[in-house]
Design an enzyme around this catalytic site. Structure first.
Site, PDB file in Angstrom:
ATOM      1  CE1 TYR D 137      13.464 -16.073 -53.400  1.00  0.00           C
ATOM      2  CE2 TYR D 137      14.222 -14.506 -55.042  1.00  0.00           C
ATOM      3  CZ  TYR D 137      13.509 -15.630 -54.710  1.00  0.00           C
ATOM      4  OH  TYR D 137      12.843 -16.319 -55.705  1.00  0.00           O
ATOM      5  CE  LYS D 165       9.753 -15.799 -52.981  1.00  0.00           C
ATOM      6  NZ  LYS D 165      10.131 -15.975 -54.385  1.00  0.00           N
TER       7      LYS D 165
END
Lengths: 302, 302, 302, 302
Positions: D137, D165
């Site tokens: 992330y 992400k």
């Protein structure tokens, strides 16, 4: 400025130098012809890639003269006038107008970082007295301030302010600017980082001020055309090639100056112009230059 | 430069302006006499407080001339030559030398942020050709780079580089610089933020380039002397007064320009010079000016 | 909390570890006795130097228990409860109270950076339910937000909020906080960076939360006492020694973790506790450890 | 994890709360059914939009349980386990596995900012012991560090690390990551900011973790499908609508929390769940809520 909004690939030309305060005049001629031959849609001199801030005003004036003379109206010439002093910005703009340039480009004053109302104040004053149309230049990593989308929209009420070059690399921001400007006709939305040029053009951007177009102008022109045509069979391999350039040529050195030195070194290896940057930067020495040469071969564009 | 290291209170003079490109010549005369009468130990023109970057080169030259002429050698004049272009820095330095200034002051090129070896390269080149001794100017909030203590020590091998003004406000860093320079004789260690001038002088610093000394020169001179004398009975109330100035006069506006506007507005209220700042800033209007006036009364120094 | 304001040297204890989730219990005992023997005025566990955020809650609880048990009320124990979650902060604070700690210390939530009114909201809620007095912990390099001086003054209306530890290294800011709190009785003003401890104490600060006091507690205690006594004959050589520690021990590694690894490595070389840091950091290997050993000899404190 | 790489719209669910430490369980049920009905391709709980860091571990566990139970395998559930402590990350991951979640998502430790080799060390350790596949992330605005593209490539050698992400909003960076991962099969490349979802999907990205999909799931699903199909007649009006959402709903408040409060307020106006955020944030009051309501009407999606 006719043909508004300005569209396509407008390379931010490097400034070919023999030393920190001497233009490489032959190199400049070759560079200008090289990118025109590659099909670019305009030229942008005295931007960040052009090391404008590191050059004397005398040399900047000489560069404006020589470039405009060499181009002879074959395509639009944009001149960077970014300065911390409003008076010096105006002087540069008048020089540009006198030489027949088509527009000027201005990043916010970059010493004292202004607030949004101060940006409005500065650009309203600048636009009022300018002999040429003005592009805003968003470059927060260097100027410590970004134009709020609403500031851009407000400034576009000056009919002299005709576009923006956004070098923030912020994709969400670029879309926010596009959205804020949705009802303003003929305002040019150009992106700086070449890695995201294709995608912004697909979504409505007008083109790119792509540094790699100094070296490989037709690559970026082809990618731009493919994006305009939404031709993904061409976009995908061209984008891959653009990423290869970014990955191999801009990462050789150890500092923030790697990108600039990579572009100049590649141009020198290709025999186009000198690789000397302005102080405080030094050019690449043998080892890094070898790496650039090998990379150019690997890219298949030497 | 004689009397090395330079010590004491050296106000970073504001540049009195009638408009963005016109000097307030009478105001400048009054300001120079005002701070000299207050007992300051030197003058620093064309620094951050002097809005150097916002001024045209023509006006900078006029300011150097007028200031040096007004001072007539009564105390050392330091001239800011910070520029993104080495050539323009040199030109300013030669102007300063011609006018009889005593030293120049230079912050790192502030558009492209250089790495430490690039700082060494830049300042070695600059120092080599300078007609005057050079002070380094550490101002990371504006230039995006700080001199590493080891870079300062390395640069001090150039006998032309004679001191540093540190405006980082970083107290640990200032001590690290002092420590790195412990064996370098006669290198001047000056601090920018007036709130920490007294404590750095107590620990071995040489003085302060304190903006408030434009308005209240003798306050800062007294605090400096008290700190040199380690006279805490005088230090504590004077430090309290300095904090009152900082708290009341520099926080009236809403942006980063509040400090500058506060100093200029106070000088104007006191009848010394105009409060007009250079673009992109605007002066304080009635409401803020009233606040400055009330604060001056509260401080008891109107 | 009695004896307000808290004054003196309060070392931010490292957390001795056998591995990332196992306390070095014997090392902790030796460390606590070592700093108490050195004359420190309090202990601060689970701060930045204590790697609190990298530890499991189970281990944090064990550390609180063991430290309080070992200290047996001989001096105040402050416990870091900084957490992004108010609920977890409270739970830690209750654990601290149950074990007999004297106060807790809390840096702002460090994931989402709060605005000033959100800081007021957070700390007002926290203070209301706390079983122990609270010190604010200003650490902008890690939390991305600094307490505005006015926020601190406003929060001090909660009688439960009794002091601040400022690790910003900003000397102007520390003076602004001192000034904002000038009329608030018994509010403790402690500074983090050891390089500026002496000067802040000279100007009215109450002491330091100095990492080097893990290794050399009496050095920092002596410097603090000298500063309180304004005895410059003692201050100057001690300050020089403190700078030597900072210069030699905290700069061996290549990343931000150099300081932490330096402190732990020095403690290990001195035979006090293990040098293992919590993940994501690794301890120094042979080469760096040798350097630390040589430096300790050079400092003359091995 | 089957069906690799994960593709499509995976909303970062808000955490419906009755108060800072009490789940709005009915609201959560409605929210889950709302987004599933909208056609989303997965759910991501305990991300930044889910305010994970502000919640107690007890509440995080309850949220994992309830969400997994409600979803009943109808689509993949991703669980945020970002934590400054490796041990607490693992504990959350085990909880997620026990409840039947499909993958976990982890941002770098966000107090002490790690260097790239320290990121490699941290994630190699984490991946080794994880019961579920892991998404990296990238969230530099909150964690102060970005994964270098080469770090991601290196970490993808752990077969447990299956995607990223990217919430940096940096379009050049996203392309650099895509390029670095060009030869790694089945690695999921998801983008955070919804304003740039369509363009990244057009250029080869796999989808978006788009906050607005909490409110209008089918809008983002439709835009995603249009981008996959390269159907510009649908892309352009849908992108316009997405920009309208961003422009009207996320800019009502004055702080960084505006986005979060906007999403929660809109969900509350639509009757889906409570608008209470976790401390240190407060929900919108009447005036701002009215604005959100008007905006929803203007968007035409109320």
């Amino acid at each position: 400025m006719k043909n508004r909004p300005l569209k396509g690939i407008i390379p931010p030309l490097v400034t070919p130098l023999l030393d920190s305060d001497t233009l490489d005049a032959r190199g400049l001629e070759r560079l200008v012809e090289h990118v025109i031959a590659g099909g670019v849609h305009g030229l942008f001199i005295l931007g960040t890639t052009g090391e404008a801030q590191s050059l004397s005003y005398r040399l900047r004036a000489e560069l404006i003269e020589r470039t405009c003379r060499q181009v002879r109206g074959r395509l639009p010439v944009l001149v960077g006038v970014s300065d911390t002093s409003l008076a010096e910005s105006k002087a540069l703009a008048h020089k540009a107008a006198d030489c027949g340039a088509d527009a000027v480009v201005s990043a916010p004053p970059f010493y004292y970082a202004p607030a949004q109302p101060e940006l409005v104040y500065f650009y309203t004053h600048l636009a009022k007295t300018l002999p040429l149309p003005l592009f805003l230049y968003n470059m927060p990593s260097h100027t410590k301030v970004a134009f709020a989308p609403e500031t851009i929209r407000q400034l576009s009420d000056n009919e002299n302010i005709v576009g923006i070059k956004d070098s923030s690399a912020n994709g969400a921001y670029f879309q926010q600017v596009c959205y804020a400007m949705r009802d303003v006709k003929d305002f040019s939305l150009l992106v700086g980082p070449e890695e995201m040029m294709a995608e912004t053009v697909l979504l409505g951007g007008h083109g790119g001020v792509t540094g790699g177009a100094n070296i490989f102008p037709s690559l970026y022109v082809d990618l731009y055309s493919a994006a305009v045509a939404k031709d993904f069979d061409r976009i995908m391999p061209l984008q891959r090639k653009v990423m290869q350039v970014s990955n191999l040529l801009y990462t050789v050195g150890r500092y923030g100056s790697s990108y600039l030195k990579g572009v100049k070194s590649a141009l020198s290896v290709k025999g186009i112009c000198s690789d000397v940057p302005a102080t405080p930067f030094e050019h690449f020495y043998e080892k890094e230059r070898e790496k650039i040469k090998t990379s150019l071969e690997e890219i298949g564009l030497l």
